[in-house]
Design a protein around this motif. Structure first.
Motif, short mmCIF file in Angstrom:
data_model
loop_
_atom_site.label_atom_id
_atom_site.label_comp_id
_atom_site.label_asym_id
_atom_site.label_seq_id
_atom_site.Cartn_x
_atom_site.Cartn_y
_atom_site.Cartn_z
N LEU A 44 4.75 17.94 -7.18
CA LEU A 44 6.18 17.73 -8.07
C LEU A 44 7.27 18.18 -7.41
O LEU A 44 8.15 17.46 -7.56
N ASN A 45 6.98 18.87 -6.07
CA ASN A 45 8.38 19.14 -5.17
C ASN A 45 8.37 17.98 -4.45
O ASN A 45 9.61 17.53 -3.99
N ASP A 46 7.26 16.92 -3.89
CA ASP A 46 7.61 15.55 -3.43
C ASP A 46 8.44 14.64 -4.56
O ASP A 46 9.23 14.06 -4.04
N LYS B 63 0.80 -1.29 -0.06
CA LYS B 63 0.06 -0.01 -0.08
C LYS B 63 1.03 1.23 0.20
O LYS B 63 1.89 1.46 0.89
N ALA B 64 0.44 2.18 -0.83
CA ALA B 64 1.16 3.36 -1.01
C ALA B 64 0.83 4.24 0.07
O ALA B 64 -0.23 4.26 0.29
N LEU C 169 11.97 8.38 -11.75
CA LEU C 169 11.02 9.16 -12.06
C LEU C 169 9.47 8.60 -11.76
O LEU C 169 8.47 9.01 -11.14
N SER C 170 9.48 7.37 -12.34
CA SER C 170 8.26 6.40 -12.54
C SER C 170 8.04 6.13 -10.93
O SER C 170 6.72 6.11 -10.60
N SER C 171 8.91 5.55 -10.25
CA SER C 171 8.48 5.36 -8.70
C SER C 171 8.00 6.30 -7.88
O SER C 171 7.32 6.26 -7.05
N ALA C 172 8.70 7.50 -8.43
CA ALA C 172 8.40 8.87 -7.32
C ALA C 172 6.93 9.09 -7.83
O ALA C 172 6.26 9.58 -7.06
N HIS D 18 2.07 9.10 -5.92
CA HIS D 18 1.08 9.76 -6.22
C HIS D 18 -0.08 9.15 -7.22
O HIS D 18 -0.14 9.78 -8.26
N ASN D 19 -0.18 7.66 -6.93
CA ASN D 19 -1.33 7.25 -8.03
C ASN D 19 -2.53 7.62 -8.16
O ASN D 19 -3.15 7.05 -9.23
#
Length: 405
Positions: free
Chosen positions: A104-106, A46-47, A117-120, A124-125
């Motif tokens: 975007l800051n996160d 879980k994110a 970039l993809s994992s970051a 925020h899914n």
């Protein structure tokens, strides 16, 4: 990309566990088998990233337009060779949405910590969906991140255009229905009671239609709290039922069978399926993983179930054209495109043409939707006028006849 926790046995039979990032559980299983591990259990972690962001409930949500602008700008920046961290930081400073700036800051903070970039973005899914993240992940791995963002911007622009067309086509019918409802409320509360007092003063026997109108008006005036509570309760029950998996499935299936608009919903979904599937294949996403992601992108539980069944049949060794035919979702023309694309190795190209075919069909249907609904609306208004005329003017004519006689 999603985070998965797994439990597996190694070559010597020892139990081991760990975490992996992949597009889906099937990809995790393939990675483990490649490492000579036998997977026992695979679960998606879980994110929990969004809970750490300082945003109030009143912060405006991110719109589709914000994602389009972000994708366009990222395409231009990555194509120009500007570093990813610098690009994301610059977009965070110039974003028009407060929520987008925070996210975007996160993302930029995660990039500085060494994450991709993809994992970051996957943290925020709710903003960047699985399809969005997967395309970015493939772009990173192939060194074509600029092309990935270009494909995403094109896809999101078409999605936005379709939504605008649907809103434009339904604006007139919605306005007419609201006007009819408002007229009924005003008639029952303010107009009919005046005639009711007049009819009662004469003491004459009233026609059945007049008695129905008077009873309806009386119910509106004296029982409106019960009516209001009943409407709120019904809306709550329906919303709760649609929120359940079975309710969502049945509602999504019912939408495709509605008269007049059902075919438009179906073609819109098929267009979205073909467009997103073509984009995934063009980006290099494996066929099985692409079908998993597309089932989420269509945003329809009934259609998603059909796509998942297609994926399961492909896993059994069947061809794409065969499972597409057995799903009974596509027209013969599109089935021929898929079949030819499979034979020539141009499935993504021909799926793109199929998407354009469905988009043209939807565009034509939406333009003619108003002309199809207009006669029905006229009949509803005419029926309302007829009921009012019979209920109010008939007893008045009878009384005038009695007075003259």
């Amino acid at each position: 990309m999603a985070n998965f926790t797994y439990t597996a046995r190694n070559a010597s039979g020892e139990l081991t566990s760990g975490n992996l990032e992949a597009t889906d559980a099937s990809s995790v299983a393939h990675i483990l088998l490649g490492r000579k591990f036998t997977p026992i259990e695979i679960k998606e972690a879980k994110a929990s990233a969004n809970t750490s962001l300082d945003m109030s409930l009143f912060t405006p949500k991110i719109k589709l337009e914000d994602l389009i602008i972000f994708s366009r700008q990222m395409f231009s920046l990555t194509k120009s060779g500007i570093p990813i961290i610098r690009s994301v930081k610059g977009l965070a400073d110039t974003a028009s949405s407060e929520r987008m700036t925070v996210i975007l800051n996160d993302v930029c903070d995660q990039l500085e910590r060494g994450r991709t970039l993809s994992s970051a973005m996957h943290r925020h899914n709710k903003v960047f969906g699985q399809l969005f993240v997967s395309i970015v992940h493939v772009g990173e791995n192939t060194g074509r991140l600029d092309e990935a963002f270009q494909q995403l911007s094109d896809y999101l622009e078409r999605e936005q255009e379709t939504r605008k067309q649907i809103k434009a086509a339904t604006r007139y019918p919605t306005f007419v229905i609201l006007a009819v409802v408002a007229a009924l409320v005003i008639m029952n509360i303010f107009v009919i009671p005046v005639f009711a007092n007049m009819f009662n003063s004469f003491g004459a026997e009233l026609p059945i239609m007049t008695r129905v109108l008077l009873a309806t008006s009386d119910f509106f005036i004296t029982k409106w709290p019960y009516l209001l509570v009943g409407i709120i309760f019904a809306v709550f029950l329906i919303s709760h039922y649609i929120g359940t998996p079975s309710g969502r499935y049945k509602w999504d299936r019912t939408k495709l069978r509605l008269p007049i608009v059902g075919s438009i919903f179906e073609r819109t979904l098929l267009s979205r399926f073909a467009r997103s599937f073509a984009m995934m294949l063009r980006s290099g996403v494996p066929l099985i993983s692409a079908l998993n992601l597309v089932s989420e992108a269509v945003n329809n539980a009934f259609m998603a179930d059909k796509i998942v069944q297609m994926r399961k049949n492909i896993e059994k060794g069947e061809s794409l054209s065969r499972v597409a035919s057995s799903s009974k979702m596509f027209t013969p023309l599109v089935l021929q495109m898929i079949s030819v694309g499979e034979e020539t190795g141009r499935v993504d190209e021909l799926l793109g043409e199929a998407a354009e075919f469905y988009e043209r069909e939807v565009d034509y249907d939406l333009k003619s939707l108003t002309s199809k609904i207009e006669p029905i609306l006229i009949m509803i208004v005419a029926a309302m006028v007829l009921v009012l005329a019979l209920g109010i003017f008939t007893p008045m004519w009878n009384m005038m006849g009695a007075i003259q006689g």
